[in-house]
Scaffold this motif. Structure first.
Motif, mmCIF file in Angstrom:
data_model
loop_
_atom_site.group_PDB
_atom_site.id
_atom_site.type_symbol
_atom_site.label_atom_id
_atom_site.label_comp_id
_atom_site.label_asym_id
_atom_site.label_seq_id
_atom_site.Cartn_x
_atom_site.Cartn_y
_atom_site.Cartn_z
ATOM 1 N N UNK A 1 -19.674 0.741 50.026
ATOM 2 C CA UNK A 1 -18.304 1.256 50.069
ATOM 3 C C UNK A 1 -17.554 1.013 48.774
ATOM 4 N N UNK A 2 -18.179 0.302 47.847
ATOM 5 C CA UNK A 2 -17.638 0.258 46.502
ATOM 6 C C UNK A 2 -16.594 -0.786 46.206
ATOM 7 N N UNK B 1 -29.089 -0.592 39.711
ATOM 8 C CA UNK B 1 -28.236 -1.743 39.453
ATOM 9 C C UNK B 1 -26.785 -1.265 39.380
ATOM 10 N N UNK B 2 -25.883 -1.740 40.269
ATOM 11 C CA UNK B 2 -24.478 -1.320 40.227
ATOM 12 C C UNK B 2 -23.814 -1.755 38.921
ATOM 13 N N UNK B 3 -22.936 -0.888 38.398
ATOM 14 C CA UNK B 3 -22.272 -1.126 37.122
ATOM 15 C C UNK B 3 -20.803 -0.729 37.199
ATOM 16 N N UNK B 4 -20.019 -1.259 36.270
ATOM 17 C CA UNK B 4 -18.634 -0.817 36.127
ATOM 18 C C UNK B 4 -18.601 0.635 35.656
ATOM 19 N N UNK B 5 -17.576 1.348 36.056
ATOM 20 C CA UNK B 5 -17.384 2.705 35.547
ATOM 21 C C UNK B 5 -16.862 2.635 34.115
ATOM 22 N N UNK B 6 -17.126 3.699 33.365
ATOM 23 C CA UNK B 6 -16.521 3.863 32.056
ATOM 24 C C UNK B 6 -17.083 3.019 30.929
ATOM 25 N N UNK C 1 -15.450 3.063 43.212
ATOM 26 C CA UNK C 1 -16.734 2.447 43.515
ATOM 27 C C UNK C 1 -17.559 2.401 42.230
ATOM 28 N N UNK C 2 -18.620 1.617 42.211
ATOM 29 C CA UNK C 2 -19.362 1.439 40.956
ATOM 30 C C UNK C 2 -20.062 2.692 40.468
ATOM 31 N N UNK C 3 -20.430 2.641 39.222
ATOM 32 C CA UNK C 3 -21.456 3.518 38.709
ATOM 33 C C UNK C 3 -22.785 2.791 38.914
ATOM 34 N N UNK C 4 -23.843 3.280 38.317
ATOM 35 C CA UNK C 4 -25.150 2.634 38.472
ATOM 36 C C UNK C 4 -26.028 2.902 37.266
#
Length: 499
Positions: free
Chosen positions: A193-194, A374-379, A303-306
Motif C-alpha cells: 500500500x506504499x 527492491x522498493x525505492x524512493x521516487x524521483x 508509494x515507492x518506486x522500485x
C-alpha cells in the motif's frame, strides 16, 4: 447512435472500465501507447527462451478478481489455470526463515511454535480481518468517494468502530504479537500500500485475510494471463483496442473534451475515461481545467518506486521457492530511505520471485526465471552503475540463502527497470510504481477525484484514485468509473442495471 467512449490506457483499470462500458452499450475504444495491454503488468519474451511478467506477481484476493469475470457470465477458470502455492512464500531473517504454509491450520501451528499463545491470537486477528475484508472490499471500496455521505449507510455506521480507521496498523499488530518476526510477517502485506505500517490505518489488516487466509495463487503462463483474459472479456462486449496509439492531446470545447489527438490525428468522442497516470492526463489540460495543481501533487505521499531485475539463469537454483522476501535488515531503516531521506538504502530489503519453480513454460528446462524487486524512493537518480551495484548485493544474499555460488556468472539474460523507466514508459509521477500511499489522509474522499470538476465528460480511473493501489483495487476502480459514467449519461433503469 451509440455514445463513443475513449479509454486511455489498457492497464487493469482501463480493461475493467472498457468491459463494463461496452456491456452498457457504449462504442468503446481503448488507446494504449504500448504494443500490448497490461500497463505495468505487461509481459515480454527473450530469444533465450525466457518469459517475464514485468510487474504484479502476487495473485491475492481471488474472490475480487473472480467477481469481475462473474459480472460477464464467466469464471477465471474459463481463461487460465490458478495454482495455489504451498508454501505461499518464505521470509528470510538473520535468525533463519519463516515458511508460510497454505492451510490455515498449519499457519496457526507455525505461529504457536514461534510464540506461545500466538495461534489463538492469530484466530482473533483473522476474525477481525475477515470482518474488515467483507465490509471493506464489498461496501467501503466500491464508493466513488465524492462525499463522506456515501458512507452514511446503517451498515457502515455500525461497522465504523470495528474498521479501525483511526488506529495505526503497527500498533494494532503489536497488540496481538510480541515476536518481531511475527510482527514483520503480519506487517508485510501493507507494504504493497506504499507506506510504513505505522502510517497505514489498521483497517488494512484486511490484506492479511485477503492473502494469508484466502491463499496465494499463480496463474499458469504468468500474470499476463489475467490481462489477456480481461481483454477478451472486454472484446466480447464489443470494446475495440488500439495498440501503439499514444494520446497526445485532449481538445476542449464548451467545458467538455470534444476530441482527442491520437498519433497526430483528432478523433471525436462523447466521453473520456483516463486510465493513464492521473497527473500526466491533467498535464494535457489547460491549468484552469485541471482538478489539481503541481503544488497538490508535490504535497502527496507516493508509494515507492522500485529497482527491478529480470534475470534469465543458465542453471536451476536450489533451495529457492516461488516467492521469497529478504528481511534480514531493519524495515524502518529502509522505509526512511524511501519517505524520509529519499536515498538509496544501505541495507535494503528485497523480494525474489522465481515463477519457473511453479511454471516450466517460463524458462528453458535447465534454467530459471528470476525476478528481483527492491522498493525505492521516487524521483531519485538511477544510473546503470548504481543499479548494477544493488544487483550484485541482492545476488550475494540469494547465494547465502540458497547455498548457490557464482549466481552472477549464471546470468544468460539481464534487464533492469527503475525510476526513470516508470517515468518514460508510464508517465508515472516521480517514477512511482504503485500510485499513492494509502495513508489515512489519502483514503476515500481524500484521494484524487474520479471526475473532472470542470470538464464534465472526463473521468479518471486507476491506482492514483479510489480505491487505491493493487490489482484488485484497480479492477474495482474501473467498475466504479464505468458506473459513474453510466449514471451520468444514461439515467434509464435499463442502463443502471448493467453493473
Amino acid at each position: 447512435m451509440k455514445k463513443k467512449v475513449a479509454v486511455i490506457g489498457a492497464g487493469f483499470s482501463g480493461l475493467s472500465a472498457a468491459a463494463y462500458l461496452a456491456k452498457a452499450g457504449y462504442d468503446v475504444h481503448v488507446f494504449e501507447k504500448h504494443i500490448q495491454p497490461g500497463g505495468r503488468a505487461r509481459q515480454f519474451s527473450t530469444p533465450e527462451g525466457f518469459r517475464f511478467d514485468m510487474g504484479p506477481s502476487w495473485y491475492w484476493m481471488p474472490d475480487i478478481i473472480e467477481s469481475f469475470f462473474s459480472d460477464f457470465g464467466h469464471s477465471a477458470a474459463d481463461f487460465f489455470e490458478l495454482v495455489s502455492l504451498n508454501p505461499q512464500f518464505e521470509m528470510i531473517f538473520n535468525s533463519g526463515k519463516i515458511s508460510v504454509p497454505e492451510p490455515y491450520e498449519d499457519l496457526k501451528q507455525l505461529f504457536e511454535r514461534i510464540e506461545v499463545g500466538a495461534g489463538r491470537k492469530l484466530d482473533k486477528f483473522m476474525q477481525a480481518a475477515k470482518f474488515k475484508y467483507e465490509v471493506g472490499m464489498r461496501d467501503f471500496v466500491n464508493k466513488p468517494c465524492h462525499s463522506w455521505l456515501e458512507f452514511a449507510s446503517p451498515k457502515i455506521a455500525r461497522s465504523a468502530f470495528k474498521l479501525d480507521l483511526l488506529s495505526s496498523f503497527r500498533a494494532y499488530v503489536a497488540k496481538y504479537f510480541k515476536d518481531e518476526r511475527l510482527r514483520t510477517l503480519m506487517e508485510f502485506p501493507v507494504i504493497f500500500l506504499g507506506a510504513s505500517p505505522k502510517d497505514i490505518p489498521a483497517l488494512y489488516s484486511l490484506m492479511n485475510y485477503g492473502g494469508y487466509a484466502l491463499g496465494t495463487y499463480y496463474p499458469k503462463g504468468g500474470f499476463f494471463q489475467l490481462v489477456q483474459a480481461m481483454q477478451q472479456v472486454a472484446e466480447k462486449q464489443g470494446a475495440n483496442f488500439h495498440f501503439g496509439h499514444s494520446v497526445e492531446a485532449l481538445n476542449i470545447e464548451n467545458k467538455a473534451v470534444s476530441s482527442i489527438t491520437v498519433n497526430g490525428e483528432n478523433r471525436e468522442f462523447d466521453l473520456i475515461v483516463a486510465s493513464a497516470d492521473y497527473h500526466h492526463i491533467e498535464s494535457l489540460l489547460p491549468q484552469g481545467l485541471r482538478n489539481y495543481d503541481d503544488a497538490y501533487w508535490k504535497s502527496r505521499t507516493f508509494a515507492p518506486s522500485s529497482l527491478i531485475y529480470y534475470l534469465g539463469m543458465k542453471s536451476t537454483i536450489s533451495n529457492l521457492i516461488h516467492h521469497t522476501l529478504f528481511f534480514e535488515h531493519n524495515l524502518d531503516d529502509h522505509i526512511d530511505c524511501i519517505y524520509g531521506e529519499k536515498k538509496w538504502p544501505q541495507n535494503p530489503l528485497f523480494y525474489a520471485c522465481c515463477p519457473s519453480k511453479t511454471d516450466s513454460q517460463l524458462a528453458p528446462s535447465d534454467g530459471e526465471n528470476l525476478f528481483l524487486l527492491m522498493p525505492l524512493a521516487t524521483g531519485i537518480a538511477d544510473d546503470e552503475e548504481t543499479r548494477e551495484e544493488y544487483l550484485i548485493h541482492m545476488l550475494k544474499r540469494l547465494e547465502k540463502h540458497t547455498g548457490t555460488k557464482n549466481l552472477y556468472e549464471q546470468i544468460s539474460y539481464k534487464r533492469s527497470y527503475c525510476v526513470s523507466d516508470f517515468m518514460n514508459d508510464y508517465n508515472a509521477y516521480g517514477g512511482n510504481a504503485y500510485g499513492l500511499a494509502n495513508t489515512l489522509k489519502q483514503t476515500a474522499v481524500w484521494k484524487p477525484k474520479v471526475r473532472n470538476k470542470k470538464v464534465h465528460n472526463l473521468f479518471y480511473t486507476g491506482q492514483l484514485t479510489v480505491p487505491g493501489p493493487g490489482v484488485p483495487p484497480s479492477i474495482i476502480s474501473g467498475k466504479i468509473v464505468a458506473k459513474e459514467a453510466i449514471e451520468l449519461y444514461h439515467k434509464s433503469s435499463a442502463h443502471e442495471e448493467v453493473i
